[in-house]
Design an enzyme around this catalytic site. Structure first.
Site, PDB file in Angstrom:
ATOM      1  N   HIS A   1       1.109   5.169  -2.148  1.00  0.00           N
ATOM      2  CA  HIS A   1       1.476   6.520  -1.715  1.00  0.00           C
ATOM      3  C   HIS A   1       2.717   7.103  -2.407  1.00  0.00           C
ATOM      4  O   HIS A   1       2.740   8.277  -2.779  1.00  0.00           O
ATOM      5  CB  HIS A   1       1.755   6.523  -0.205  1.00  0.00           C
ATOM      6  CG  HIS A   1       0.511   6.545   0.637  1.00  0.00           C
ATOM      7  ND1 HIS A   1      -0.338   7.617   0.693  1.00  0.00           N
ATOM      8  CD2 HIS A   1      -0.018   5.598   1.466  1.00  0.00           C
ATOM      9  CE1 HIS A   1      -1.341   7.354   1.520  1.00  0.00           C
ATOM     10  NE2 HIS A   1      -1.174   6.128   2.000  1.00  0.00           N
TER      11      HIS A   1
ATOM     12  N   GLU B   1      -5.933   9.506   0.203  1.00  0.00           N
ATOM     13  CA  GLU B   1      -6.282   8.085   0.199  1.00  0.00           C
ATOM     14  C   GLU B   1      -7.260   7.706  -0.911  1.00  0.00           C
ATOM     15  O   GLU B   1      -7.108   6.664  -1.541  1.00  0.00           O
ATOM     16  CB  GLU B   1      -6.874   7.670   1.551  1.00  0.00           C
ATOM     17  CG  GLU B   1      -5.883   7.708   2.703  1.00  0.00           C
ATOM     18  CD  GLU B   1      -4.809   6.632   2.611  1.00  0.00           C
ATOM     19  OE1 GLU B   1      -4.873   5.789   1.699  1.00  0.00           O
ATOM     20  OE2 GLU B   1      -3.892   6.648   3.446  1.00  0.00           O
TER      21      GLU B   1
ATOM     22  N   HIS C   1       0.832  -1.208   0.000  1.00  0.00           N
ATOM     23  CA  HIS C   1       0.000   0.000   0.000  1.00  0.00           C
ATOM     24  C   HIS C   1       0.867   1.259   0.000  1.00  0.00           C
ATOM     25  O   HIS C   1       0.605   2.204  -0.761  1.00  0.00           O
ATOM     26  CB  HIS C   1      -0.906  -0.017   1.229  1.00  0.00           C
ATOM     27  CG  HIS C   1      -1.637   1.267   1.465  1.00  0.00           C
ATOM     28  ND1 HIS C   1      -2.701   1.685   0.700  1.00  0.00           N
ATOM     29  CD2 HIS C   1      -1.441   2.248   2.383  1.00  0.00           C
ATOM     30  CE1 HIS C   1      -3.142   2.851   1.129  1.00  0.00           C
ATOM     31  NE2 HIS C   1      -2.389   3.228   2.156  1.00  0.00           N
TER      32      HIS C   1
ATOM     33  N   SER D   1      -3.896   1.150  -4.647  1.00  0.00           N
ATOM     34  CA  SER D   1      -3.431  -0.130  -4.112  1.00  0.00           C
ATOM     35  C   SER D   1      -4.592  -1.094  -3.920  1.00  0.00           C
ATOM     36  O   SER D   1      -4.466  -2.074  -3.190  1.00  0.00           O
ATOM     37  CB  SER D   1      -2.696   0.085  -2.782  1.00  0.00           C
ATOM     38  OG  SER D   1      -3.563   0.647  -1.818  1.00  0.00           O
TER      39      SER D   1
HETATM   40 FE   LIG Z   1      -2.435   5.135   3.303  1.00  0.00          FE
END
Ligand SMILES: [Fe+2]
Length: 464
Positions: A267, A307, A262, A326
């Site tokens: 990110h 996010e 993730h 992700s």
């Molecule tokens: Fe995150």
């Protein structure tokens, strides 16, 4: 890594002292008179003949702090007393504590709300003792990490590399058609510079070095879930807290909490984009000294942008949020006709309720990262903090812009930068000032696209 509810933090006082023999001893005596223990004390040059002091105190009863503040203010050599504490209303200038130098982030190391080795009963690795032991070993690296240390190197096992490879294989098929162009621009650079690819899990040391070169962002290892306040405060230093453990091998396309897949695939790429990096930095600066309610609003903005954000890209909408990039399933869903999509508007976004265990019913669509940054900066001006701040990247300190001397130094720095800019324009072809203005206008109205890729078949049930 993601953010969550808040936790207690230290109590600090900021004040200025006119320099004269024995004055500091007299000031410290007033703390002793209030039976308050000093954890640390720092001094820096202030305006001429004055020193600025930063004092961290052991948590004590609010009335003691108020008493100490009153005694400080009554001292004829002390000015500009400010209280940084979670105990609200102990003084009229009280604001929540916030880190002022990058080493202060060390205090977050063990302040996690949940630990990486703590697994819920429905976690795929819950009954796997070896997996739990492995996660505990990796989170121990984060527990021990302090500013200035080399970032922990994890010797991932063949099984862990295989899990990473399966995630990479699934997601990389979607990125060209779902991820934003900024993401797709950076990902090949990560392949070239940080060993991204199907064969092995990248190391955060390589990634952090790459980000530092691109935008000044760096990574720190983290044991688990930080409070929203701590997690976002680190953004003010352009620091992102990253987990290093990986999801369970039995379920490579599912993780109930942030893991290195993730962090690295969701990110990291966009922190190399200058506009996204600056947007994230604005959220961090706004979080410094923010009230609990303001932190909650910023955390909600973070949720709907960093996010789960979508962004215009020409005539299309793409995803740029890490939770989407992700998550194989939600990425496709977010860009389908099933969810609601509305323009990003901080004042509305900040108070929008959202689920954390299922696909989002609503996504906010940004015009561009640059526009988002300006929107969040404007929104943060409504916050209660009685002073402005800026991040000094050279000293890696937060400067409080609350007096004329500090503002003059700031202005002189801007003047120096402006003169350098003018000199550079004079040496650059087509440096007509009208061109500069046109470029600025183009940047301000530019729309970019962002898209996402995916990762999980089942939906993550955590706050990422
Ligand atoms: Fe995150």
């Amino acid at each position: 890594m993601g953010a969550s509810a808040d936790a207690t933090t230290p109590i600090s006082l900021l004040f200025s002292v006119v320099d004269r023999p024995g004055v500091l001893e007299g000031v410290l005596a007033r703390f002793r008179a209030c039976d308050i223990n000093l954890v640390s004390i720092e001094s820096r040059p202030g305006k001429e003949g004055v020193y600025d002091f930063f004092v961290d105190l052991e948590p004590v009863a609010p009335n003691r702090i108020e008493q100490a503040v009153q005694m400080l203010r009554s001292h004829d050599a002390v000015t500009d007393v400010k209280t940084l504490t979670h105990e609200a209303n102990t003084a009229t200038t009280s604001v929540p504590w916030f880190p002022r130098k990058i080493r202060d982030l060390d205090t977050f190391a063990e302040k996690v709300l949940s630990y990486g080795e703590d697994l819920d009963a429905d976690h795929p690795g819950f009954t796997d003792a070896a997996y739990r032991e492995r996660r505990a070993h990796i989170t121990e690296n984060a527990r021990r990490y302090r500013t200035g240390m080399p970032l922990p190197h994890v010797e991932y096992t063949p099984e862990e590399h295989k899990t990473w490879g399966m995630v990479w294989k699934e997601l990389s098929q979607l990125y060209p058609t779902h991820a934003c162009r900024e993401y797709n621009y950076v990902l090949p650079l990560l392949v070239q510079n940080c060993h991204f690819g199907p064969d092995r899990v990248p190391q955060i040391a390589d990634v952090s070095s790459f980000l530092r070169d691109c935008t000044g962002w760096t990574l720190r290892p983290v044991m688990g879930l930080l409070s929203s306040r701590d997690f976002l405060n680190a953004f003010a230093f352009r620091v992102f807290h990253s987990t290093q453990y990986i999801r369970h091998a039995s379920s490579p396309l599912y993780t109930p909490e942030p893991d290195c897949c993730h962090e690295l695939l969701g990110h990291i790429p966009l922190f190399a984009d200058p506009d996204f990096a600056d947007f994230s930095h604005e959220i961090g600066l706004a979080s410094l000294g923010a009230s609990d309610e303001e932190i909650e609003r910023l955390a909600t903005i973070y949720w709907f942008t960093v996010e789960f954000g979508l962004c215009k890209q020409g005539t299309e909408v793409r995803a740029y949020g890490a939770g989407l990039l992700s998550s194989f399933g939600e990425l496709s869903y977010a860009l389908s006709d099933k969810p609601q999509r509305v323009p990003f508007e901080p004042s509305k976004t900040a108070v929008t309720a959202y689920p954390i265990t299922e696909y989002q019913p609503l996504y906010y669509v940004a015009e561009s990262f640059h526009h988002m940054k300006e929107q969040v900066r404007e929104y943060a001006r409504t916050f209660q903090r009685p002073f402005a701040v800026r991040y000094n990247a050279l000293s890696q300190n937060i400067e409080i812009l609350d007096n004329r001397d500090v503002l003059l130094r700031y202005a002189n720095g801007i003047r120096g930068d402006l003169m350098n800019l003018i000199a550079a324009l004079g040496k650059t072809p087509h440096s007509d000032p009208a061109d500069l203005l046109a470029a600025h206008r183009a940047t301000a109205t530019e729309t970019t696209a962002t898209g996402t890729a995916a990762a999980t078949e089942t939906e993550p049930t955590h706050r990422r």
